[in-house]
Scaffold this active site. Structure first.
Site, PDB file in Angstrom:
ATOM      1  N   CYS A   1     -49.014  21.416  35.725  1.00  0.00           N
ATOM      2  CA  CYS A   1     -47.443  21.544  34.538  1.00  0.00           C
ATOM      3  C   CYS A   1     -46.749  23.148  34.430  1.00  0.00           C
ATOM      4  CB  CYS A   1     -47.485  20.978  33.304  1.00  0.00           C
ATOM      5  SG  CYS A   1     -47.869  19.161  33.440  1.00  0.00           S
TER       6      CYS A   1
ATOM      7  N   ASP B   1     -45.278  28.898  22.627  1.00  0.00           N
ATOM      8  CA  ASP B   1     -46.300  27.805  23.158  1.00  0.00           C
ATOM      9  C   ASP B   1     -47.245  27.639  22.619  1.00  0.00           C
ATOM     10  OD1 ASP B   1     -47.360  25.952  23.505  1.00  0.00           O
ATOM     11  OD2 ASP B   1     -46.497  26.004  26.009  1.00  0.00           O
TER      12      ASP B   1
ATOM     13  N   GLN C   1     -52.829  26.141  24.155  1.00  0.00           N
ATOM     14  CA  GLN C   1     -53.899  26.415  24.774  1.00  0.00           C
ATOM     15  C   GLN C   1     -54.828  27.822  23.565  1.00  0.00           C
ATOM     16  OE1 GLN C   1     -55.607  25.256  27.236  1.00  0.00           O
ATOM     17  NE2 GLN C   1     -53.604  23.625  28.058  1.00  0.00           N
TER      18      GLN C   1
ATOM     19  N   HIS D   1     -45.384  26.426  31.347  1.00  0.00           N
ATOM     20  CA  HIS D   1     -45.740  24.935  31.214  1.00  0.00           C
ATOM     21  C   HIS D   1     -44.451  24.611  31.286  1.00  0.00           C
ATOM     22  CE1 HIS D   1     -46.603  20.910  30.287  1.00  0.00           C
ATOM     23  NE2 HIS D   1     -47.465  21.026  30.618  1.00  0.00           N
TER      24      HIS D   1
ATOM     25  N   LYS E   1     -55.560  18.787  21.814  1.00  0.00           N
ATOM     26  CA  LYS E   1     -56.055  20.297  22.633  1.00  0.00           C
ATOM     27  C   LYS E   1     -57.008  21.109  21.890  1.00  0.00           C
ATOM     28  CE  LYS E   1     -51.245  20.568  25.948  1.00  0.00           C
ATOM     29  NZ  LYS E   1     -52.683  20.138  26.761  1.00  0.00           N
TER      30      LYS E   1
END
Length: 413
Positions: free
Chosen positions: A371, A207, A210, A130, A233
């Site tokens: 993104c 990261d 997700q 991202h 999220k």
């Protein structure tokens, strides 16, 4: 367990989903962007706001003490949720983007001394990222004279440890990778990649935005210095997030925000800063948001991480099969079985047009570059349509999605 997650009683826990859009029942398939909140999270935040709203750490009155206790209890609950150990700490942020910027800025700002990153140093970023895990590193490189290198995926969008090893050098100072690509659903072997980079002496950044709602990484099991994720999220409130990681790594960071609770004393010319985590949490925090985020983590645990993961994987497999059968449709990363999302392109139809026609049938999806423009440029596919799944989605909604895409393609072609 997947069937359990389709029961009406669970869906009823999410009040915002019990509505119609354009006269149709809402099928909300934009969960990779933002999930909805269950009643338990809404109740926890309302309880705080109506009984304990006050600023934390600074007051001796009862409400301030209640607020402080609630905030620090949320921190402790979330540390357990991500499998933090004694050597880890957890900092509240406004989301993944804020957390990743805090790391990139903190390693490249001179602050009171020499920045961690120096001219000639190298930052390796995966090609799945991202923009929030790429652009901050570009800026850090510009500030310091370091160089950004890319661990490129193969033609199917996979990352390979064999491709990382040749990139690692004595000048590799940072390695940043996602736990799940938001544009394709690819779940890279981040455990192995992080271990390789750490063995080479680099600080490692994950990261986890997700992954957190269904495949939660556990810090004690990872060679991970910094891990970032967002509340919105994982069934929590917007404007909340976390930077968690090794205390020794977090101590390297120059604070991004100065003032308020992050100082010990201040003179007209100098200041002394507090220890972690307060040092990185300048200003009044989103206390109700922290309470809501901890409640969301508790909701995930009560529902069952394994059950949620199995359910979203099943929905994704169903969608891949149905969409792949449509004429002219190409599904990205069809092999990514661990994903909770599916992205596709359709010959002769623009994603924005597909998304608009799906919305007319009450189906919410995301369209565009998500993104992650460098990744989609690498794959040569341009913008896509993305459907992403959560614990409240059903196989009936997947059938509606496939039928609506088929109908949209008939109209657009």
């Amino acid at each position: 367990m997947g069937d359990l997650l389709q029961q009406a009683s669970l869906a009823s826990e999410f009040p915002s989903l019990a509505q119609r859009v354009n006269g149709e029942p809402l099928a909300y398939l934009d969960n990779a962007a933002t999930t909805h909140m269950p009643q338990a999270v809404l109740d926890a935040m309302r309880e705080f706001e109506t009984t304990s709203r006050a600023n934390i750490h600074r007051g001796v009155h009862t409400l301030s003490q209640r607020a402080t206790d609630a905030f620090e209890r949320a921190r402790g609950d979330l540390k357990r949720f991500v499998g933090a150990g004694p050597g880890h700490e957890l900092v509240f942020t406004s989301g993944t983007t804020d957390a990743l910027n805090l790391v990139a800025n903190g390693l490249s700002d001179a602050g009171a001394g020499r920045p961690y990153l120096q001219p000639g140093d190298e930052i390796i970023v995966s090609g799945l990222e991202h923009h929030a895990n790429l652009v901050p590193w570009q800026q850090a490189a510009r500030r310091t004279g370091a160089t950004v290198r890319i661990l490129r995926p193969d033609a199917q969008g996979r990352l390979h440890a064999d491709d990382l090893a040749p990139l690692l050098t004595p000048r590799t100072m940072v390695f940043a990778v996602t736990a799940g690509a938001n544009a394709t659903g690819e779940r890279p072997p981040y455990e192995e990649l992080l271990a390789l980079a750490a063995e080479a002496g680099a600080l490692t950044v994950l990261d986890a935005a997700q992954a957190m709602s269904h495949d939660t990484p556990q810090l004690l099991a990872l060679a991970c210095d910094f891990m970032a994720f967002s509340g919105h999220k994982m069934y929590g409130p917007m404007g909340t997030g976390v930077l968690a990681g090794r205390r020794k790594a977090l101590e390297r960071l120059t604070p991004l925000r100065f003032g308020g609770d992050m100082v010990i004393w201040v003179s007209e010319q100098e200041a002394s800063f507090a220890e972690l985590p307060a040092r990185l949490e300048g200003g009044t925090p989103n206390v109700a948001g922290a309470v809501g985020l901890a409640a969301a983590a508790a909701f995930i645990e009560a529902t069952g991480r394994g059950a949620i993961d199995a359910h979203v994987r099943s929905l994704r497999a169903h969608a891949v099969a149905g969409l792949s059968a449509l004429d002219g449709v190409t599904v990205l990363a069809p092999h990514a079985e661990a994903a909770a999302l599916v992205s596709f392109v359709a010959a002769g139809a623009h994603p924005h047009d597909i998304g608009t026609l799906l919305d007319e049938r009450g189906i919410a999806v995301r369209t565009g570059h998500h993104c992650a423009q460098p990744l989609l440029d690498h794959l040569g596919l341009g913008p896509t349509t993305r459907a992403s799944f959560a614990l409240y989605n059903t196989h009936d909604e997947v059938e509606r999605l496939v039928a609506a895409v088929a109908r949209a393609l008939e109209v657009l072609r």
